[in-house]
Design a protein around this motif. Sequence first.
Motif, PDB file in Angstrom:
ATOM      1  N   ILE A  18       0.846  -1.198   0.000  1.00 49.16           N
ATOM      2  CA  ILE A  18       0.000   0.000   0.000  1.00 49.16           C
ATOM      3  C   ILE A  18       0.878   1.244   0.000  1.00 49.16           C
ATOM      4  N   LYS A  19       1.913   1.259   0.838  1.00 46.37           N
ATOM      5  CA  LYS A  19       2.825   2.406   0.882  1.00 46.37           C
ATOM      6  C   LYS A  19       3.499   2.629  -0.473  1.00 46.37           C
ATOM      7  N   GLU A  20       3.927   1.549  -1.132  1.00 45.92           N
ATOM      8  CA  GLU A  20       4.549   1.669  -2.455  1.00 45.92           C
ATOM      9  C   GLU A  20       3.575   2.273  -3.461  1.00 45.92           C
ATOM     10  N   LEU A  21       2.334   1.819  -3.426  1.00 41.37           N
ATOM     11  CA  LEU A  21       1.327   2.329  -4.356  1.00 41.37           C
ATOM     12  C   LEU A  21       1.061   3.812  -4.124  1.00 41.37           C
ATOM     13  N   ILE A  22       1.016   4.228  -2.866  1.00 41.97           N
ATOM     14  CA  ILE A  22       0.780   5.630  -2.546  1.00 41.97           C
ATOM     15  C   ILE A  22       1.929   6.492  -3.072  1.00 41.97           C
ATOM     16  N   GLU A  23       3.153   5.998  -2.915  1.00 41.25           N
ATOM     17  CA  GLU A  23       4.322   6.741  -3.374  1.00 41.25           C
ATOM     18  C   GLU A  23       4.341   6.929  -4.890  1.00 41.25           C
ATOM     19  N   GLU A  24       3.717   6.016  -5.623  1.00 39.22           N
ATOM     20  CA  GLU A  24       3.659   6.143  -7.083  1.00 39.22           C
ATOM     21  C   GLU A  24       2.905   7.401  -7.498  1.00 39.22           C
ATOM     22  N   GLY A  25       1.925   7.791  -6.706  1.00 32.62           N
ATOM     23  CA  GLY A  25       1.270   9.074  -6.904  1.00 32.62           C
ATOM     24  C   GLY A  25       0.137   9.136  -7.911  1.00 32.62           C
ATOM     25  N   ASN A  26      -0.086   8.124  -8.720  1.00 27.67           N
ATOM     26  CA  ASN A  26      -1.156   8.206  -9.710  1.00 27.67           C
ATOM     27  C   ASN A  26      -2.332   7.294  -9.367  1.00 27.67           C
ATOM     28  N   VAL A  27      -2.463   6.931  -8.084  1.00 25.82           N
ATOM     29  CA  VAL A  27      -3.523   6.047  -7.630  1.00 25.82           C
ATOM     30  C   VAL A  27      -4.701   6.871  -7.121  1.00 25.82           C
ATOM     31  N   ARG A  28      -5.907   6.561  -7.623  1.00 32.43           N
ATOM     32  CA  ARG A  28      -7.118   7.267  -7.187  1.00 32.43           C
ATOM     33  C   ARG A  28      -7.827   6.569  -6.050  1.00 32.43           C
ATOM     34  N   ARG A  29      -7.881   5.255  -6.085  1.00 31.34           N
ATOM     35  CA  ARG A  29      -8.622   4.491  -5.073  1.00 31.34           C
ATOM     36  C   ARG A  29      -7.964   3.130  -4.904  1.00 31.34           C
ATOM     37  N   ILE A  30      -7.960   2.659  -3.655  1.00 31.80           N
ATOM     38  CA  ILE A  30      -7.456   1.324  -3.339  1.00 31.80           C
ATOM     39  C   ILE A  30      -8.561   0.576  -2.620  1.00 31.80           C
ATOM     40  N   THR A  31      -8.813  -0.659  -3.054  1.00 30.88           N
ATOM     41  CA  THR A  31      -9.806  -1.518  -2.422  1.00 30.88           C
ATOM     42  C   THR A  31      -9.119  -2.822  -2.041  1.00 30.88           C
ATOM     43  N   ILE A  32      -9.329  -3.259  -0.806  1.00 32.54           N
ATOM     44  CA  ILE A  32      -8.750  -4.499  -0.321  1.00 32.54           C
ATOM     45  C   ILE A  32      -9.881  -5.498  -0.108  1.00 32.54           C
ATOM     46  N   THR A  33      -9.755  -6.675  -0.727  1.00 30.24           N
ATOM     47  CA  THR A  33     -10.775  -7.714  -0.586  1.00 30.24           C
ATOM     48  C   THR A  33     -10.114  -9.000  -0.092  1.00 30.24           C
ATOM     49  N   GLU A  34     -10.885  -9.787   0.656  1.00 27.23           N
ATOM     50  CA  GLU A  34     -10.353 -11.064   1.115  1.00 27.23           C
ATOM     51  C   GLU A  34     -10.509 -12.105   0.014  1.00 27.23           C
ATOM     52  N   LYS A  35      -9.975 -13.313   0.241  1.00 33.56           N
ATOM     53  CA  LYS A  35      -9.983 -14.356  -0.781  1.00 33.56           C
ATOM     54  C   LYS A  35     -11.375 -14.663  -1.322  1.00 33.56           C
ATOM     55  N   SER A  36     -12.386 -14.604  -0.464  1.00 33.31           N
ATOM     56  CA  SER A  36     -13.749 -14.930  -0.880  1.00 33.31           C
ATOM     57  C   SER A  36     -14.385 -13.841  -1.732  1.00 33.31           C
ATOM     58  N   GLY A  37     -13.710 -12.671  -1.820  1.00 30.90           N
ATOM     59  CA  GLY A  37     -14.247 -11.572  -2.608  1.00 30.90           C
ATOM     60  C   GLY A  37     -14.929 -10.500  -1.787  1.00 30.90           C
ATOM     61  N   LYS A  38     -15.027 -10.710  -0.472  1.00 27.38           N
ATOM     62  CA  LYS A  38     -15.659  -9.722   0.405  1.00 27.38           C
ATOM     63  C   LYS A  38     -14.741  -8.506   0.548  1.00 27.38           C
ATOM     64  N   GLU A  39     -15.311  -7.319   0.319  1.00 27.18           N
ATOM     65  CA  GLU A  39     -14.545  -6.088   0.457  1.00 27.18           C
ATOM     66  C   GLU A  39     -14.277  -5.805   1.927  1.00 27.18           C
ATOM     67  N   LEU A  40     -12.995  -5.622   2.253  1.00 31.64           N
ATOM     68  CA  LEU A  40     -12.604  -5.342   3.633  1.00 31.64           C
ATOM     69  C   LEU A  40     -12.409  -3.855   3.873  1.00 31.64           C
ATOM     70  N   MET A  41     -11.870  -3.150   2.874  1.00 30.03           N
ATOM     71  CA  MET A  41     -11.559  -1.734   3.040  1.00 30.03           C
ATOM     72  C   MET A  41     -11.440  -1.107   1.657  1.00 30.03           C
TER      73      MET A  41
END
Length: 83
Positions: A18-41
């Motif tokens: 997540i920190k690496e992605l933020i540093e890239e600077g061109n990310v609008r949204r991040i979604t984290i899902t568990e293996k079953s597909g349920k959105e966690l954050m």
Amino acid sequence: MGTKEFFTINGEHLLQKIKELIEEGNVRRITITEKSGKELMSFPLTVGVVGALFAPVLAAIGALAAIIGECTIAVEREEKETN
């Protein structure tokens, strides 16, 4: 409309990724899902949302990483303008 990328990662590497992605600077949204597909954050990243303002989100991701195994990160990126 942005492009989406997906990363499958173990919880122990989640915060660093997540920190690496933020540093890239061109990310609008991040979604984290568990293996079953349920959105966690899901959280937007706007210009200027870094440092102290983003610390609570990173703390929550760290706590989440400690309790989950494998997860998927969906990353929505800004479209690059081609002129």
